[in-house]
Write an enzyme that holds these catalytic residues in place. Structure first.
Site, PDB file in Angstrom:
ATOM      1  N   LYS A 124      24.847  -8.477   5.901  1.00 38.98           N
ATOM      2  CA  LYS A 124      25.754  -7.919   6.895  1.00 38.98           C
ATOM      3  C   LYS A 124      26.988  -7.454   6.130  1.00 38.98           C
ATOM      4  O   LYS A 124      27.839  -8.254   5.753  1.00 38.98           O
ATOM      5  CB  LYS A 124      26.119  -8.966   7.939  1.00 38.98           C
ATOM      6  CG  LYS A 124      26.948  -8.408   9.079  1.00 38.98           C
ATOM      7  CD  LYS A 124      27.078  -9.425  10.202  1.00 38.98           C
ATOM      8  CE  LYS A 124      27.737  -8.830  11.428  1.00 38.98           C
ATOM      9  NZ  LYS A 124      29.093  -8.318  11.181  1.00 38.98           N
ATOM     10  N   ARG A 145      32.680   3.661  15.013  1.00 39.67           N
ATOM     11  CA  ARG A 145      32.023   3.110  16.174  1.00 39.67           C
ATOM     12  C   ARG A 145      32.940   3.131  17.404  1.00 39.67           C
ATOM     13  O   ARG A 145      32.487   3.339  18.522  1.00 39.67           O
ATOM     14  CB  ARG A 145      31.601   1.667  15.892  1.00 39.67           C
ATOM     15  CG  ARG A 145      30.863   1.080  17.052  1.00 39.67           C
ATOM     16  CD  ARG A 145      30.320  -0.284  16.720  1.00 39.67           C
ATOM     17  NE  ARG A 145      31.376  -1.286  16.669  1.00 39.67           N
ATOM     18  CZ  ARG A 145      31.144  -2.582  16.829  1.00 39.67           C
ATOM     19  NH1 ARG A 145      29.931  -3.021  17.020  1.00 39.67           N
ATOM     20  NH2 ARG A 145      32.131  -3.437  16.767  1.00 39.67           N
ATOM     21  N   CYS A 439      61.672 -17.785 -18.453  1.00 43.91           N
ATOM     22  CA  CYS A 439      62.383 -18.859 -19.131  1.00 43.91           C
ATOM     23  C   CYS A 439      62.311 -18.476 -20.601  1.00 43.91           C
ATOM     24  O   CYS A 439      61.220 -18.270 -21.131  1.00 43.91           O
ATOM     25  CB  CYS A 439      61.688 -20.196 -18.909  1.00 43.91           C
ATOM     26  SG  CYS A 439      62.251 -21.460 -20.075  1.00 43.91           S
ATOM     27  N   CYS A 444      60.677 -24.842 -24.537  1.00 49.57           N
ATOM     28  CA  CYS A 444      60.289 -25.253 -23.180  1.00 49.57           C
ATOM     29  C   CYS A 444      58.905 -25.913 -23.204  1.00 49.57           C
ATOM     30  O   CYS A 444      57.919 -25.307 -23.620  1.00 49.57           O
ATOM     31  CB  CYS A 444      60.283 -24.045 -22.252  1.00 49.57           C
ATOM     32  SG  CYS A 444      59.581 -24.393 -20.634  1.00 49.57           S
TER      33      CYS A 444
HETATM   34  S1  IVH Z   1      22.631  -3.252  12.742  1.00 50.31           S
HETATM   35  C1  IVH Z   1      21.780  -3.046  16.885  1.00 50.31           C
HETATM   36  N1  IVH Z   1      22.740  -3.944  10.214  1.00 50.31           N
HETATM   37  O1  IVH Z   1      27.747  -5.476  12.068  1.00 50.31           O
HETATM   38  C2  IVH Z   1      22.195  -3.364  15.548  1.00 50.31           C
HETATM   39  N2  IVH Z   1      24.744  -3.917  11.483  1.00 50.31           N
HETATM   40  O2  IVH Z   1      28.279  -6.580  15.058  1.00 50.31           O
HETATM   41  C3  IVH Z   1      23.472  -2.777  15.207  1.00 50.31           C
HETATM   42  N3  IVH Z   1      26.731  -4.501  10.171  1.00 50.31           N
HETATM   43  O3  IVH Z   1      29.778  -3.269  13.359  1.00 50.31           O
HETATM   44  C4  IVH Z   1      23.928  -2.947  13.878  1.00 50.31           C
HETATM   45  N4  IVH Z   1      25.704  -4.797   8.254  1.00 50.31           N
HETATM   46  O4  IVH Z   1      28.650  -2.283  11.406  1.00 50.31           O
HETATM   47  C5  IVH Z   1      23.426  -3.752  11.358  1.00 50.31           C
HETATM   48  N5  IVH Z   1      22.698  -4.503   7.961  1.00 50.31           N
HETATM   49  C6  IVH Z   1      23.369  -4.297   9.095  1.00 50.31           C
HETATM   50  C7  IVH Z   1      24.778  -4.476   9.169  1.00 50.31           C
HETATM   51  C8  IVH Z   1      25.415  -4.267  10.394  1.00 50.31           C
HETATM   52  C9  IVH Z   1      26.865  -4.792   8.884  1.00 50.31           C
HETATM   53  C10 IVH Z   1      27.841  -4.437  11.153  1.00 50.31           C
HETATM   54  C11 IVH Z   1      27.838  -3.215  11.994  1.00 50.31           C
HETATM   55  C12 IVH Z   1      28.443  -3.631  13.304  1.00 50.31           C
HETATM   56  C13 IVH Z   1      28.393  -5.109  13.246  1.00 50.31           C
HETATM   57  C14 IVH Z   1      27.603  -5.608  14.408  1.00 50.31           C
END
Ligand code: IVH
Length: 691
Positions: A124, A145, A439, A444
């Site tokens: 993520k 977004r 210093c 020191c």
């Molecule tokens: S999928 C329906 N894949 O996480 C699925 N999101 O809360 C929608 N994000 O703001 C997102 N890495 O930008 C997906 N590998 C990944 C991701 C990802 C980061 C972020 C995305 C969104 C948030 C979702």
């Protein structure tokens, strides 16, 4: 929540929570300038969600639980997303994950053969979600977004992100472009670039970003795309929003493959599996790796792979049922400043740091965090008693980002700069035009401890077992007045034995390691001197051109500057270092002790007794560290490798060897000890004279 709580109380609490959340969402999304940590924000949301679940009649369409992200900024043109950009629901542990699996299994057709249910596990990425639209292969629009339905048009800014294709396919042999495609993914700022950006912001006196994500968001949502272009943003694609006039797929995995073929950056760390236990294992693996990644990942996203099943599972509220985010512990936290202390560095620079109420930040307990320098500390007005935001990104030292003024105790007082060195009590000075406070007392003790630590450190003389604590003890006991005295410790055995925690064995080991360090190559000696601006790389360059301490000490600023890689500042610093009588005294002691003051002669035919021989080292050697043994072998023309094979000529055996010994025995490799190695390299004589 207690049973007796009246509905009025709940309604009031809900109203307060909404107001608070709305304010923090505005600070976070619109201003990119949060004043509470993510964890605290999540907690507020969690409480609100729970109350609304218990009292669904109190849900209103304007509740923060009913929307995905932030409203678009008025300065940007709006973009309506043809397919809404949803959010994800969260899991925080394996139990949450299993509950998710149970839920989706319940919703799937009973006759579904279970091996149809596969999962794709992805990092993520912690940045900013964007949607890129391509028409006939050309990037025509890039949008944030926003609130999921309506985003901001940031096309010009996204064009500056180096790995976002402006035209697809990127390679001539890629598939022909679809009529229309919307690619979704995350724009992020690598951790190293984030740290550099904050350093630059600090130098310019501008505000610091709380984390790489806010920095990425702040960079994309610039009204001037030239600013965006200067930030080293990058992109990872993770989904297709919609596709017209292209191939059709049956799975998410195939869609990712297609994106890759078109030339989009897709993370190499994405995996697909049917085994749910493997999903959990993969998540655990990633949590371990997280600190060593070049970018920030705040969790993992787990997706049901089959598009048919995805459709069947559908969306609830603003999150799909077919995906879930497993969140890692947050990397920022708020905690209280217990005191502000000052560290004295090796060159006398005073650096403030905060002692904190211990707090877990992304899985590590943080008790101290740097405050960078006094100017920064004063500008941010951080005070003892303040609640502050602390961040930790990757492997770097935790930093205090800023105080939360709203939570400041009424009786707090601004910090006042130290006028005297906390170690020796001498008055400090602040040179014109410099941020640093110094210093300048040559005697020191704090500076001496730091200089010793540096001298013995791994990148310098590498004296094994000589750490910070020993440096402090020796200075305190008056046994060292400069780094040169390290080599006369062998005459003070009795005094050493009197120190706390020093037994015969420890003293022997320490003295032996000190003796062995005399053989370190000249570039390490030059590094160890601690000349300002001269680290190991510069030291190596200097030694190549001035192959002895005499030659280096005799060089003028002009001589030095003629060397590629040596600028006027380093040149001046070297000349000034050698000009000080105190430093000449150090050099005299090092020479008298027999520390190497000349570069080792280049290996020539005659002087390369180990030429053509390959060595492997295992276990702890009695006097040499690994690096020293390696340097010795290499200086004699030999080669050192990590594992034993048929090509290995000798295994150098130390205490507590590993499996390499078994392997060597199996292959019949010759096994030697350190003494033999020293004899083979022609060093036996020198070292065997030690006491
Ligand atoms: S999928 C329906 N894949 O996480 C699925 N999101 O809360 C929608 N994000 O703001 C997102 N890495 O930008 C997906 N590998 C990944 C991701 C990802 C980061 C972020 C995305 C969104 C948030 C979702």
């Amino acid at each position: 929540m207690t049973e007796s709580r009246s509905k009025d109380d709940v309604a009031e609490r809900i109203a307060r929570l909404r107001a608070e959340i709305n304010y923090h969402a505005y600070r976070y999304y619109t201003l990119d300038d949060p004043i509470i940590s993510d964890a605290e924000y999540d907690q507020l949301m969690q409480e609100l969600r729970q109350l609304e679940e218990a009292y669904p009649e109190l849900i209103t369409p304007d509740s923060p639980t009913q929307r995905v992200g932030a409203p678009p900024r008025p300065e940007f043109r709006k973009v309506i997303h043809p397919v809404p950009m949803t959010s994800l629901s969260n899991a925080f542990n394996d139990e949450d994950m299993r509950a998710w699996l149970t839920r989706i299994k319940r919703l799937l057709p009973e006759d579904l053969p279970l091996d149809e249910l596969a999962f794709v596990v992805e990092p993520k990425f912690d940045g900013l979600a964007v949607a890129l639209t391509y028409e006939g292969g050309v990037l025509v629009r890039g949008a944030t977004r926003g609130d999921g339905v309506e985003g901001e048009d940031v096309t010009e800014n996204l064009r500056t992100v180096k790995n976002i294709p402006l035209r697809i396919p990127v390679t001539p042999d890629g598939p022909s472009p679809p009529a229309r495609i919307e690619v979704r993914g995350e724009v992020y700022l690598p951790i190293a670039d984030f740290n550099q950006l904050n350093q630059e912001q600090m130098a310019k006196g501008e505000r610091l970003y709380a984390n790489p994500r806010n920095a990425a968001a702040g960079s994309v949502r610039q009204l001037d795309s030239r600013i965006t272009a200067r930030r080293r943003l990058a992109f990872f694609a993770y989904a297709i929003g919609y596709l017209e006039g292209g191939p059709s797929f049956t799975s998410h995995w195939e869609a990712l493959g297609y994106l890759k073929e078109l030339g989009f950056p897709v993370s190499p760390d994405i995996r697909r599996t049917r085994d749910f236990e493997e999903v959990l294992r993969f998540i655990r693996e990633w949590r371990e790796r997280r600190d060593h990644l070049p970018y920030e990942a705040d969790g993992m996203v787990i997706k049901v792979d089959s598009l048919v099943l995805q459709r069947r599972l559908g969306i609830v509220g603003n999150a799909p049922r077919w995906a879930i985010a497993y969140k890692f512990p947050p990397r920022e936290a708020t905690t209280r400043v217990l005191s502000i202390e000052v560290n004295v560095g090796r060159t006398g620079v005073l650096t403030p740091y905060a002692v904190l109420e211990p707090i877990n930040v992304g899985g590590v307990t943080v008790r101290q965090a740097t405050l960078h320098n006094f100017e920064d500390l004063m500008r941010k007005d951080i005070r003892v008693g303040d609640t502050v935001i602390v961040i930790r990104a990757g492997d770097v030292i935790p930093q205090v980002v800023k105080p939360i003024i709203e939570r400041r105790p009424p009786d707090s007082r601004p910090y006042s700069m130290p006028t005297h060195c906390p170690s020796c009590g001498e008055r400090v000075i602040k040179p014109e035009g410099e941020v640093a406070v110094y210093c300048v007392n040559a005697a020191c003790p704090a500076q001496l401890v730091r200089r010793i630590e540096h001298f013995v450190s791994r990148g310098a003389m590498d004296i094994v077992g000589f750490g910070e604590r020993i440096a402090e003890q020796l200075v305190e006991a008056g046994l060292l007045s400069d780094v040169g005295d390290i080599y006369s410790l062998k005459d003070k055995r009795e005094r050493l034995l009197e120190l706390e925690g020093f037994g015969e064995k420890k003293v022997d080991n320490l003295l032996r390691a000190i003796e062995a360090s005399k053989q370190q190559p000249l570039e390490r000696v030059v590094t160890a001197l601690g000349i300002r601006g001269v680290g190991s790389v510069v030291a190596k360059t200097l030694v190549e051109h001035f192959p002895s301490l005499d030659a280096l000490g005799a060089a003028t600023e002009e001589d030095l500057q003629r060397v590629e890689g040596i600028g006027p500042e380093i040149a001046r610093s070297v000349v000034e270092w050698f000009a000080r009588p105190r430093h000449q005294e150090v050099l005299r002691k090092l020479r008298a002790a027999g520390v190497r003051t000349e570069a080792m002669p280049r290996v020539t035919e005659g002087a390369a007794p180990l030429r053509g021989l390959t060595f492997v080292i295992t276990g702890t050697l009695p006097t040499l560290s690994r690096d020293q043994a390696r340097a010795l072998i290499e200086a004699a023309g030999g080669k050192v490798t990590d594992s034993v094979s048929r090509k290995t000529d000798y295994l150098v055996l130390g205490e507590n060897p590993g499996s390499k010994l078994d392997k060597a025995r199996e292959l019949g490799t010759k096994i030697i000890d350190e003494t033999t190695l020293l004899q083979m390299t022609g060093q036996g004589q020198v070292l065997s004279t030690k006491g």
